[in-house]
Design a protein around this motif. Sequence first.
Motif, mmCIF file in Angstrom:
data_model
loop_
_atom_site.group_PDB
_atom_site.id
_atom_site.type_symbol
_atom_site.label_atom_id
_atom_site.label_comp_id
_atom_site.label_asym_id
_atom_site.label_seq_id
_atom_site.Cartn_x
_atom_site.Cartn_y
_atom_site.Cartn_z
ATOM 1 N N ALA A 132 -45.098 -15.136 20.989
ATOM 2 C CA ALA A 132 -45.692 -16.186 21.285
ATOM 3 C C ALA A 132 -45.212 -17.720 20.354
ATOM 4 N N THR A 133 -45.963 -18.734 20.715
ATOM 5 C CA THR A 133 -45.493 -19.852 19.721
ATOM 6 C C THR A 133 -47.205 -20.474 19.433
ATOM 7 N N HIS A 134 -47.243 -20.883 18.105
ATOM 8 C CA HIS A 134 -48.483 -21.464 17.736
ATOM 9 C C HIS A 134 -48.867 -22.563 18.392
ATOM 10 N N PRO A 135 -50.156 -22.843 18.672
ATOM 11 C CA PRO A 135 -50.367 -24.033 19.582
ATOM 12 C C PRO A 135 -50.140 -25.388 18.996
ATOM 13 N N ARG A 136 -50.272 -25.520 17.423
ATOM 14 C CA ARG A 136 -49.957 -26.631 16.843
ATOM 15 C C ARG A 136 -48.505 -27.121 17.106
ATOM 16 N N LEU A 137 -47.596 -26.153 17.577
ATOM 17 C CA LEU A 137 -46.045 -26.520 17.669
ATOM 18 C C LEU A 137 -45.729 -27.074 18.887
ATOM 19 N N GLN A 138 -46.788 -26.993 19.748
ATOM 20 C CA GLN A 138 -46.406 -27.257 21.198
ATOM 21 C C GLN A 138 -45.713 -28.601 21.679
ATOM 22 N N ASP A 139 -46.248 -29.486 20.983
ATOM 23 C CA ASP A 139 -45.556 -30.895 21.195
ATOM 24 C C ASP A 139 -44.475 -31.401 20.148
ATOM 25 N N TYR A 140 -44.048 -30.435 19.347
ATOM 26 C CA TYR A 140 -43.093 -31.020 18.226
ATOM 27 C C TYR A 140 -41.846 -31.391 18.722
ATOM 28 N N GLY A 141 -41.310 -31.201 19.974
ATOM 29 C CA GLY A 141 -39.977 -31.342 20.429
ATOM 30 C C GLY A 141 -39.009 -30.454 19.875
ATOM 31 N N VAL A 142 -38.000 -30.922 19.361
ATOM 32 C CA VAL A 142 -36.761 -30.056 18.981
ATOM 33 C C VAL A 142 -36.610 -30.596 17.313
ATOM 34 N N GLU A 143 -37.510 -31.489 16.633
ATOM 35 C CA GLU A 143 -37.260 -31.733 15.221
ATOM 36 C C GLU A 143 -38.486 -31.108 14.543
ATOM 37 N N PRO A 144 -38.283 -30.734 13.265
ATOM 38 C CA PRO A 144 -39.249 -30.121 12.435
ATOM 39 C C PRO A 144 -40.088 -31.395 11.994
ATOM 40 N N ARG A 145 -41.464 -31.127 11.253
ATOM 41 C CA ARG A 145 -42.227 -31.940 10.681
ATOM 42 C C ARG A 145 -42.271 -31.988 9.341
ATOM 43 N N GLU A 146 -41.842 -32.849 8.599
ATOM 44 C CA GLU A 146 -41.702 -32.944 7.191
ATOM 45 C C GLU A 146 -43.401 -32.890 6.622
ATOM 46 N N LEU A 147 -43.655 -31.831 6.074
ATOM 47 C CA LEU A 147 -45.078 -32.025 5.575
ATOM 48 C C LEU A 147 -45.270 -32.711 4.128
ATOM 49 N N MET B 231 -41.467 -25.879 11.410
ATOM 50 C CA MET B 231 -40.359 -26.017 12.124
ATOM 51 C C MET B 231 -40.927 -25.858 13.598
ATOM 52 N N PRO B 232 -40.066 -26.480 14.445
ATOM 53 C CA PRO B 232 -40.453 -26.492 15.938
ATOM 54 C C PRO B 232 -40.211 -25.333 16.717
ATOM 55 N N PRO B 233 -40.658 -25.110 17.859
ATOM 56 C CA PRO B 233 -40.406 -23.907 18.560
ATOM 57 C C PRO B 233 -38.769 -23.537 18.744
ATOM 58 N N CYS B 234 -37.949 -24.252 18.960
ATOM 59 C CA CYS B 234 -36.511 -23.734 19.080
ATOM 60 C C CYS B 234 -36.115 -23.413 17.810
ATOM 61 N N GLU B 235 -36.656 -23.501 16.735
ATOM 62 C CA GLU B 235 -36.256 -23.060 15.327
ATOM 63 C C GLU B 235 -36.869 -21.792 14.972
ATOM 64 N N LEU B 236 -37.565 -21.241 15.634
ATOM 65 C CA LEU B 236 -38.300 -19.881 15.209
ATOM 66 C C LEU B 236 -37.488 -18.611 15.326
ATOM 67 N N GLY B 237 -36.597 -18.928 16.133
ATOM 68 C CA GLY B 237 -35.872 -17.476 16.161
ATOM 69 C C GLY B 237 -36.496 -16.808 17.408
ATOM 70 N N THR B 238 -36.407 -15.448 17.458
ATOM 71 C CA THR B 238 -37.205 -14.553 18.369
ATOM 72 C C THR B 238 -38.602 -14.001 18.015
ATOM 73 N N PRO B 239 -38.756 -13.548 16.679
ATOM 74 C CA PRO B 239 -40.043 -12.973 16.480
ATOM 75 C C PRO B 239 -40.940 -13.772 15.812
ATOM 76 N N ALA B 240 -40.782 -15.010 15.243
ATOM 77 C CA ALA B 240 -41.781 -15.599 14.473
ATOM 78 C C ALA B 240 -42.769 -16.643 15.573
ATOM 79 N N TYR B 241 -43.861 -16.630 14.880
ATOM 80 C CA TYR B 241 -44.982 -17.337 15.745
ATOM 81 C C TYR B 241 -45.010 -18.694 15.057
ATOM 82 N N GLN B 242 -44.669 -18.745 13.899
ATOM 83 C CA GLN B 242 -44.791 -20.191 13.303
ATOM 84 C C GLN B 242 -43.853 -19.788 11.933
#
Length: 421
Positions: free
Chosen positions: A90-105, A302-313
């Motif tokens: 599953a994917t963390h809810p906060r990442l749902q609208d990230y698109g394909v780019e990471p957010r610089e924190l 990291m955005p959803p497309c960069e999480l690999g298979t096992p990561a939730y965030q």
Amino acid sequence: MKLLTNVRRLRPLLTLRRQRSHDAKASLAAEAPRQPVPTSAQLDELERNVVLRQHQNNLPLIRSLVEQAKDGDPDTLSRLRSELEQLPNATHPRLQDYGVEPRELAQYVHRELPPQANLKEFSELARSLNLFRMDHLGNYTGHKSYYLTGQLAMLEQAIIQYALQAVTGHGFKLISVPDILPREVIESCGMRTEGERTQVYKLDTGECLSGTSEMALAGLYQGKQLSEEQLPLKVTAVSRCYRAETSGLQEEKGIYRVHQFTKVEMFAICTAEQSETELEEFKNIELDLFRCLGLNFRLLDMPPCELGTPAYQKYDIEAWMPGRQMWGELSSCSNCTDYQAKRLGIRYRRSSDGQVLHAHTINGTATAIPRLLIALLESYQRSEGIEIPAVLRPFMDGQELITRNKRIPETKLVKFIKAQI
């Protein structure tokens, strides 16, 4: 949150646990007939998650198998479980609208660098000091191999000891792990061992070379039931990591992407309530490690497309590599929730009511040597050599500067470069 809830509800179907003991296998067989077949609405949610994460799962086949599985045929149920196992977490809810780019924190600047005209890239620096070789090794080590010699090899060991001192100071228990693992353990951790895009080296015996010690650390607790009082259980390991990947990108030349390297890894087993906090601790440990090394780096969500298979965030840390004029990934840390634990059968007994639940797992890289060496040498280069960061000097007998190594014979390439100057 609806997506996350539905995916977690389906987790018993998404995983085929691979316990080695006879009792665990018997228990799994007994559970299989009771596993629910997902509804059409739940399949829609799973498909949305696959699209969000840009995975290539065969959803039409899964839908077809779901229809066939209603008859209860064991072979169909087995095929369905195999396909569902390959779906991403599953994917963390906060990442749902990230698109394909990471957010610089955040960005962390600790060094003022000299003008770009005076900066050199890692390979040039290391060769000029006669401490590194990567060229003309194909006859006996193959492509993407390298040698570190003299003070650069010592610097590698200093980084390892520095990272271990920091990590064990946070309560991580040091474990020495094997590099050869069963295919089932690697796949249970979320890395495929078959197919065209696999990064896994397979041996003639059917076993595989480990891509990271996270796999061996997770495998150590396969089929184990822990008590809640034991959690979070935090372990660390130093190991060689083997990756079959290659890259022809100019920015990934040299030791940026290689077939084997040394890494200090952190791994934790915890409860669902602890996993968010544990991920933050992993992130903060990594930030402190690179802050004390005096590097310029940034923290990415990291955005959803960069999480690999096992990561939730997942968080990534990238350092500025001034010789290459690019950001390069140094480290990451991931919350895998119960994705790996369900596949490996890692459970714990809850204190409040005695219920047995699947644990959550967290992983993070304390140091991955080649890329950290690139960032350090390029950031600490001086006309007379490479300045050693203060926190590493105690592990190098107080040495402050890496200078030219005159004891190791120069390679023909170095002699040629000098002759052209």
